[in-house]
Motif scaffolding. Structure first.
Motif, PDB file in Angstrom:
ATOM      1  N   ALA A  90     157.043  21.948  91.709  1.00 26.92           N
ATOM      2  CA  ALA A  90     158.352  22.452  91.040  1.00 26.92           C
ATOM      3  C   ALA A  90     158.340  23.717  90.169  1.00 26.92           C
ATOM      4  N   THR A  91     157.092  23.625  89.501  1.00 26.88           N
ATOM      5  CA  THR A  91     156.827  24.773  88.596  1.00 26.88           C
ATOM      6  C   THR A  91     156.558  26.023  89.396  1.00 26.88           C
ATOM      7  N   VAL A  92     155.751  25.949  90.319  1.00 24.13           N
ATOM      8  CA  VAL A  92     155.396  27.239  91.226  1.00 24.13           C
ATOM      9  C   VAL A  92     156.819  27.552  91.938  1.00 24.13           C
ATOM     10  N   ARG A  93     157.652  26.763  92.290  1.00 27.22           N
ATOM     11  CA  ARG A  93     158.929  27.251  92.804  1.00 27.22           C
ATOM     12  C   ARG A  93     159.788  27.952  91.641  1.00 27.22           C
ATOM     13  N   GLU A  94     159.568  27.224  90.549  1.00 26.57           N
ATOM     14  CA  GLU A  94     160.452  27.721  89.533  1.00 26.57           C
ATOM     15  C   GLU A  94     159.891  29.304  89.102  1.00 26.57           C
ATOM     16  N   VAL A  95     158.764  29.685  89.095  1.00 23.41           N
ATOM     17  CA  VAL A  95     158.034  30.973  88.888  1.00 23.41           C
ATOM     18  C   VAL A  95     158.513  31.791  89.944  1.00 23.41           C
ATOM     19  N   PHE A  96     158.417  31.443  91.236  1.00 22.94           N
ATOM     20  CA  PHE A  96     158.887  32.226  92.430  1.00 22.94           C
ATOM     21  C   PHE A  96     160.460  32.474  92.651  1.00 22.94           C
ATOM     22  N   GLU A  97     161.154  31.645  91.846  1.00 22.83           N
ATOM     23  CA  GLU A  97     162.544  31.633  91.870  1.00 22.83           C
ATOM     24  C   GLU A  97     163.216  32.930  91.125  1.00 22.83           C
ATOM     25  N   THR A  98     162.532  33.122  89.859  1.00 26.30           N
ATOM     26  CA  THR A  98     162.659  34.300  89.084  1.00 26.30           C
ATOM     27  C   THR A  98     161.753  35.528  89.531  1.00 26.30           C
ATOM     28  N   ASN A  99     160.531  35.423  89.449  1.00 29.96           N
ATOM     29  CA  ASN A  99     159.750  36.493  89.640  1.00 29.96           C
ATOM     30  C   ASN A  99     159.800  37.239  91.119  1.00 29.96           C
ATOM     31  N   THR A 100     160.122  36.460  92.177  1.00 29.87           N
ATOM     32  CA  THR A 100     159.772  36.900  93.691  1.00 29.87           C
ATOM     33  C   THR A 100     161.360  36.913  94.006  1.00 29.87           C
ATOM     34  N   PHE A 101     161.928  35.800  94.467  1.00 30.51           N
ATOM     35  CA  PHE A 101     163.390  35.512  94.974  1.00 30.51           C
ATOM     36  C   PHE A 101     164.450  36.259  94.378  1.00 30.51           C
ATOM     37  N   GLY A 102     164.040  36.390  92.566  1.00 24.58           N
ATOM     38  CA  GLY A 102     165.154  36.917  92.233  1.00 24.58           C
ATOM     39  C   GLY A 102     165.174  38.453  92.289  1.00 24.58           C
ATOM     40  N   VAL A 103     163.935  39.094  92.361  1.00 22.24           N
ATOM     41  CA  VAL A 103     163.945  40.616  92.574  1.00 22.24           C
ATOM     42  C   VAL A 103     164.444  40.754  94.098  1.00 22.24           C
ATOM     43  N   MET A 104     164.140  39.906  94.953  1.00 25.13           N
ATOM     44  CA  MET A 104     164.537  39.933  96.383  1.00 25.13           C
ATOM     45  C   MET A 104     166.065  40.112  96.411  1.00 25.13           C
ATOM     46  N   ALA A 105     166.687  38.912  95.835  1.00 25.66           N
ATOM     47  CA  ALA A 105     168.179  38.906  95.698  1.00 25.66           C
ATOM     48  C   ALA A 105     168.844  40.156  95.176  1.00 25.66           C
ATOM     49  N   MET A 106     168.299  40.513  93.888  1.00 32.80           N
ATOM     50  CA  MET A 106     168.918  41.789  93.136  1.00 32.80           C
ATOM     51  C   MET A 106     168.843  42.916  94.330  1.00 32.80           C
ATOM     52  N   THR A 107     167.650  43.046  95.068  1.00 28.11           N
ATOM     53  CA  THR A 107     167.359  44.245  95.656  1.00 28.11           C
ATOM     54  C   THR A 107     168.381  44.328  97.125  1.00 28.11           C
ATOM     55  N   GLN A 108     168.486  43.104  97.575  1.00 27.88           N
ATOM     56  CA  GLN A 108     169.658  42.756  98.584  1.00 27.88           C
ATOM     57  C   GLN A 108     170.930  43.282  98.437  1.00 27.88           C
ATOM     58  N   ALA A 109     171.229  42.736  96.834  1.00 30.47           N
ATOM     59  CA  ALA A 109     172.656  43.160  96.614  1.00 30.47           C
ATOM     60  C   ALA A 109     172.883  44.591  96.234  1.00 30.47           C
ATOM     61  N   VAL A 110     172.062  45.306  95.816  1.00 36.41           N
ATOM     62  CA  VAL A 110     172.302  46.717  95.423  1.00 36.41           C
ATOM     63  C   VAL A 110     172.066  47.704  96.703  1.00 36.41           C
ATOM     64  N   LEU A 111     171.314  47.107  97.823  1.00 33.31           N
ATOM     65  CA  LEU A 111     171.099  47.888  98.871  1.00 33.31           C
ATOM     66  C   LEU A 111     172.309  48.620  99.587  1.00 33.31           C
ATOM     67  N   PRO A 112     173.333  47.760  99.823  1.00 28.51           N
ATOM     68  CA  PRO A 112     174.540  48.575 100.583  1.00 28.51           C
ATOM     69  C   PRO A 112     175.001  49.692 100.024  1.00 28.51           C
ATOM     70  N   GLN A 113     175.061  49.591  98.432  1.00 32.71           N
ATOM     71  CA  GLN A 113     175.803  50.875  98.075  1.00 32.71           C
ATOM     72  C   GLN A 113     174.771  51.860  97.972  1.00 32.71           C
ATOM     73  N   PHE A 114     173.450  51.649  97.768  1.00 34.76           N
ATOM     74  CA  PHE A 114     172.346  52.860  97.899  1.00 34.76           C
ATOM     75  C   PHE A 114     172.251  53.285  99.240  1.00 34.76           C
ATOM     76  N   ARG A 115     172.415  52.324 100.283  1.00 31.35           N
ATOM     77  CA  ARG A 115     172.302  52.967 101.597  1.00 31.35           C
ATOM     78  C   ARG A 115     173.288  53.777 102.067  1.00 31.35           C
ATOM     79  N   ALA A 116     174.512  53.453 101.496  1.00 30.11           N
ATOM     80  CA  ALA A 116     175.957  54.326 101.981  1.00 30.11           C
ATOM     81  C   ALA A 116     176.018  55.421 101.113  1.00 30.11           C
TER      82      ALA A 116
END
Ligand SMILES: NC(=O)c1ccc[n+]([C@@H]2O[C@H](COP(=O)([O-])OP(=O)(O)OC[C@H]3O[C@@H](n4cnc5c(N)ncnc54)[C@H](OP(=O)(O)O)[C@@H]3O)[C@@H](O)[C@H]2O)c1
Length: 245
Positions: A90-116
């Protein structure tokens, strides 16, 4: 005037990076899980916006509140120091939720405006632990290594849209809230069998002569955000730079 959105601005590297971009004349959207106005200068070029990178609805609301941005700095992160053998999944997942998946989610969320707009920069803050792995941070290093590979691939993928993706690799800074923020998560993660070895590792932290400051990282993020040379990696702080020299 350009606008930067930075995650994790309540303390440490993110806070100093927000101050730095503001001092350079940019518009700054300083995001925090729990917004605090008192840590940053009052300015019509600086807004504090609530954002938890592990929550999709929080990401959507923060980007809606921010309006168009030119640069995203994925700085928010959590640490973990302990023996992997006893680290709960559960702690391993907690670390990945912020450090890894959080970064990916933020990136995915801004890409449409950057690409356009065919313009934009994403700066991902990882760690010098990816340059020279050390013991007792296997999970943390894995979460940041994943972002190193992610960023290196994405940099090629987004080249055609003139969207740049960069890595800032900070060294060790004892003066941010990084260790205290991770205190509860690390409790009980050094069992008896690991204690003598862990004790030697912890003692070695106190003997480091070159460490990173928050302003080293702010400067590294600034250089990465404004880089026009195609450089992917920006080690930040003397200890990180020494690892690649
Ligand atoms: N300090 C070091 O030695 C070191 C070395 C290499 C790399 N780094 C990396 O540098 C970055 C900044 O670390 P720091 O040293 O400045 O530590 P810090 O002072 O603890 O700052 C971390 C920031 O991330 C935020 N955060 C944590 N979880 C979040 C979430 N789910 N959503 C949004 N924000 C969240 C924290 O907010 P709260 O106040 O709400 O917790 C805080 O603002 C991290 O990515 C870290 O991995 C640090």
């Amino acid at each position: 005037m350009k606008t930067v959105l930075i995650t994790g601005c309540s303390s440490g590297y993110g806070l100093e990076t927000a101050r730095h971009f503001h001092a350079q004349g940019w518009n700054v959207v300083a995001t925090m899980r729990t917004p605090r106005e008192d840590v940053l200068p009052r300015s019509d070029r600086l807004r504090v916006v609530a954002l938890d990178v592990t929550k999709p609805e929080s990401i959507a609301a923060a980007l809606e509140a921010s309006g168009p941005i030119d640069v995203l700095v994925n700085n928010a992160g959590i640490g973990l120091l302990g023996a992997f053998e006893v680290t709960p999944m559960a702690t391993v997942r907690e670390v990945f939720e912020t450090n890894t998946f959080g970064v990916m989610a933020m990136t995915q969320a801004v890409l449409p405006q950057f690409r356009a707009r065919k313009s934009g920069v994403i700066v991902n803050v990882t760690s010098s632990a990816t340059l020279a792995p050390m013991p007792l941070v296997a999970v943390y290093t894995a979460s940041k290594m994943a972002i190193e590979g992610f960023t290196a691939s994405l940099a090629f993928e987004l080249e055609a849209f003139n969207v740049r993706v960069k890595l800032v690799e900070p060294g060790y800074c004892p003066n941010t809230s990084f260790t205290s923020n991770g205190g509860a998560r690390m409790e009980g993660l050094i069992p008896e069998a690991y204690a003598p070895f862990a004790g030697r590792i912890f003692a070695s932290f106190g003997q480091l002569t070159a460490v990173t400051s928050a302003s080293d990282v702010a400067e590294g993020v600034w250089r990465a955000a404004n880089d026009a040379t195609g450089t992917l990696r920006f080690p930040a702080g003397p200890d990180a730079v020494a690892l690649v020299s």
